[in-house]
Write an enzyme that holds these catalytic residues in place. Structure first.
Site, mmCIF file in Angstrom:
data_model
loop_
_atom_site.group_PDB
_atom_site.id
_atom_site.type_symbol
_atom_site.label_atom_id
_atom_site.label_comp_id
_atom_site.label_asym_id
_atom_site.label_seq_id
_atom_site.Cartn_x
_atom_site.Cartn_y
_atom_site.Cartn_z
ATOM 1 N N CYS A 146 -65.327 -9.491 -38.725
ATOM 2 C CA CYS A 146 -65.235 -8.451 -39.949
ATOM 3 C C CYS A 146 -63.896 -8.033 -39.374
ATOM 4 O O CYS A 146 -63.363 -6.852 -38.483
ATOM 5 C CB CYS A 146 -66.351 -7.389 -39.338
ATOM 6 S SG CYS A 146 -66.493 -5.440 -40.164
ATOM 7 N N CYS A 149 -63.771 -3.607 -39.231
ATOM 8 C CA CYS A 149 -64.262 -3.409 -38.605
ATOM 9 C C CYS A 149 -63.183 -2.938 -37.494
ATOM 10 O O CYS A 149 -62.970 -2.393 -36.854
ATOM 11 C CB CYS A 149 -65.376 -4.105 -37.541
ATOM 12 S SG CYS A 149 -66.699 -4.201 -38.855
ATOM 13 N N ASP A 150 -62.640 -4.255 -37.143
ATOM 14 C CA ASP A 150 -62.398 -4.590 -35.844
ATOM 15 C C ASP A 150 -60.752 -4.753 -36.238
ATOM 16 O O ASP A 150 -59.672 -5.286 -35.102
ATOM 17 C CB ASP A 150 -62.381 -6.085 -35.205
ATOM 18 C CG ASP A 150 -63.956 -5.850 -34.936
ATOM 19 O OD1 ASP A 150 -64.092 -4.228 -34.586
ATOM 20 O OD2 ASP A 150 -64.605 -6.301 -34.354
#
Ligand SMILES: Cc1cc2nc3c(=O)[nH]c(=O)nc-3n(C[C@H](O)[C@H](O)[C@H](O)COP(=O)(O)OP(=O)(O)OC[C@H]3O[C@@H](n4cnc5c(N)ncnc54)[C@H](O)[C@@H]3O)c2cc1C
Lengths: 321, 114
Positions: A146, A149-150
């Site tokens: 993701c 997200c990261d």
């Protein structure tokens, strides 16, 4: 007497229809079923919402300009529950019996046998993993699925993006906001993405390409330090220094549960007719787990609608059969 | 703001108090994103099964979450959520990124008992 029996029935584990999978397809089916006063149970091995909760923003669901996947899932769940659907989440299925008139489902760590006249499988799909050594170990320690997200953990770092479809190329471009260098590793010498996504990636000066290549191992101690990349044509394997790897290599249908019970095609998708019925009487399937080409929320909810209406007809005619 | 049904930790002081007052604590430090939401959902479900464990979340982008982000145990972490398991105020286990219900249950059983 009739009322007593009815109350006893309501508390029992007997349902008219059990829906397995609480993604958009399953929740839509449940909404139609329970609104038609069909006693419905939805079982999900995770939480409600399916892949929509993996989506930060959905901007192509008609009637709603923009919504987070999580919010859309939450509304769909509430809507189904408001008509009487029961939903069991984080419930793992141990055993299914589909080849009898009354279908049975047994959950792990639960003594009950849940029965129904009809079952709808809306099992969806999941991200494909590479399957190389130490992939699970490095998840969250350099391996991510993701970008939104990261991505910020990789600010000014050099990373690898694996894949050649729309997700891989679009996420590679978005990761250049953080990373100093992005190398796309792809198994073919062409991309399966839309032309505009390919063009965007190619014109980005931070992006490099390694085609005809695949990762065979992830190396490092506490976190990823390098990957082994095989040139598929020459079979030569070379270590490649990297701080992180983002993997976007497509999806697999979650059909392991039914692979011995229902007819699947070569890609392990459930084969359905236009009314969403499978090869087993009283068993229907809908959404990303069926044999179809376009996998979107809109197509999943459409399949869920058709499966529910077919199951309602089946349940109505059940006694006379 | 985390839209979960878990109890939220908002400040470093609150975090310290909770660790002082409880033997077994699990804190999920994340965002409202795809890798975190399933972990909150699993924790909400498991809360009933583990009455001897206190379950909390804390927003990753809240500056006060430095109490988690700066732990030596998360030095190599590069994926949210960071999930920290504390026994008597000490970190006994920590994970990075999404986890399955089996993985979480097995950690809870191991570090806090069934
Ligand atoms: C990152 C990402 C972004 C996307 N963006 C968009 C977008 O912007 N617009 C759009 O229209 N579509 C988008 N999609 C696609 C869309 O999310 C899917 O097409 C849709 O969710 C499919 O719905 P479904 O109900 O068929 O399956 P899923 O959403 O996959 O749901 C299946 C459910 O079944 C459960 N399940 C699986 N196996 C079992 C089992 N054995 N027992 C019990 N339960 C089980 C799963 O836990 C899951 O909850 C995106 C997908 C991804 C991954």
């Amino acid at each position: 007497m009739y009322l007593e029996n009815k109350n006893a029935m309501d508390k029992s584990t007997d349902y008219d229809v059990i829906v397995v999978g609480a993604g958009p397809a399953g929740l839509t089916a449940a909404l139609y079923l329970s609104r038609a006063k069909v006693k419905t149970l939805v079982i999900d091995s995770g939480i409600a919402g399916g892949q929509t909760i993996l989506t930060h923003e959905i901007a192509n669901y008609p009637g709603i300009e923009r919504i987070s996947g999580y919010q859309l899932a939450h509304i769909m769940k509430k809507q189904a529950e408001s008509f009487g659907t029961e939903i069991k989440i984080n419930a793992e299925i141990e055993r299914i019996v589909l080849d009898r008139r009354i279908k049975e489902i047994k959950l792990k760590k639960n003594e009950n046998i849940y029965t129904a006249k009809a079952v709808i499988f809306s099992l969806g799909g999941r991200s494909r993993t590479i399957g190389a050594t130490k992939e699970e170990y490095f998840k969250g320690k350099g391996i991510s699925y993701c970008a939104t997200c990261d991505g910020d953990f990789f600010t000014d770092k050099e990373i690898v993006v694996v894949g050649g479809g729309n997700s891989a190329l679009e996420e590679a471009v978005s990761l250049t906001k953080y990373a100093s260098k992005v190398t796309i590793v792809h198994q073919f010498d062409y991309f399966q993405a839309f032309p505009h996504a390919i063009e965007e990636a190619k014109k980005n000066t931070k992006i490099n390409f390694m085609l005809n290549s695949r990762i065979t191992a992830f190396n490092g101690d506490e976190k990823i330090e390098s990957v082994d990349i095989e040139n598929i044509k020459t079979k030569e394997i070379t270590p490649f220094k990297t701080d992180g790897v983002f993997i976007f290599i497509g999806y697999l249908p979650n059909t392991e549960l039914v692979e011995h019970a229902l007819m699947l095609n070569e890609w392990k998708e459930i084969i359905v007719k236009s009314d969403m019925s499978t090869n087993v009487e009283g068993v229907y399937a809908a959404g990303d787990c069926i044999n179809k080409k376009i996998r979107q929320v809109t197509t999943a909810v459409a399949d869920g609608t058709v499966a529910a209406l077919s199951a309602i007809e089946y349940v109505m005619n059940f006694k006379s059969k | 703001m985390l839209f979960t049904n878990l109890k939220h930790i908002l400040t470093a002081q609150e975090h310290a108090n909770i660790l002082n007052e409880n033997e077994n604590v699990m804190v999920i430090c994340g965002r409202m994103g795809p890798m975190c939401i399933p972990v909150y959902g699993i924790a909400e479900e498991l809360e009933k099964q583990y009455p001897h464990v206190k379950f909390y979340d804390m927003e990753f982008d809240n500056p006060e979450s430095h109490v988690i982000r700066n732990l030596p145990e998360v030095r190599s972490f590069m994926g949210i959520p960071f999930v920290i398991y504390y026994k008597n105020g000490k970190v006994v286990h920590a994970t990075s990124s999404i986890q399955t219900k089996e993985q979480i249950t097995s950690i809870l059983d191991n570090v806090f008992g069934k």
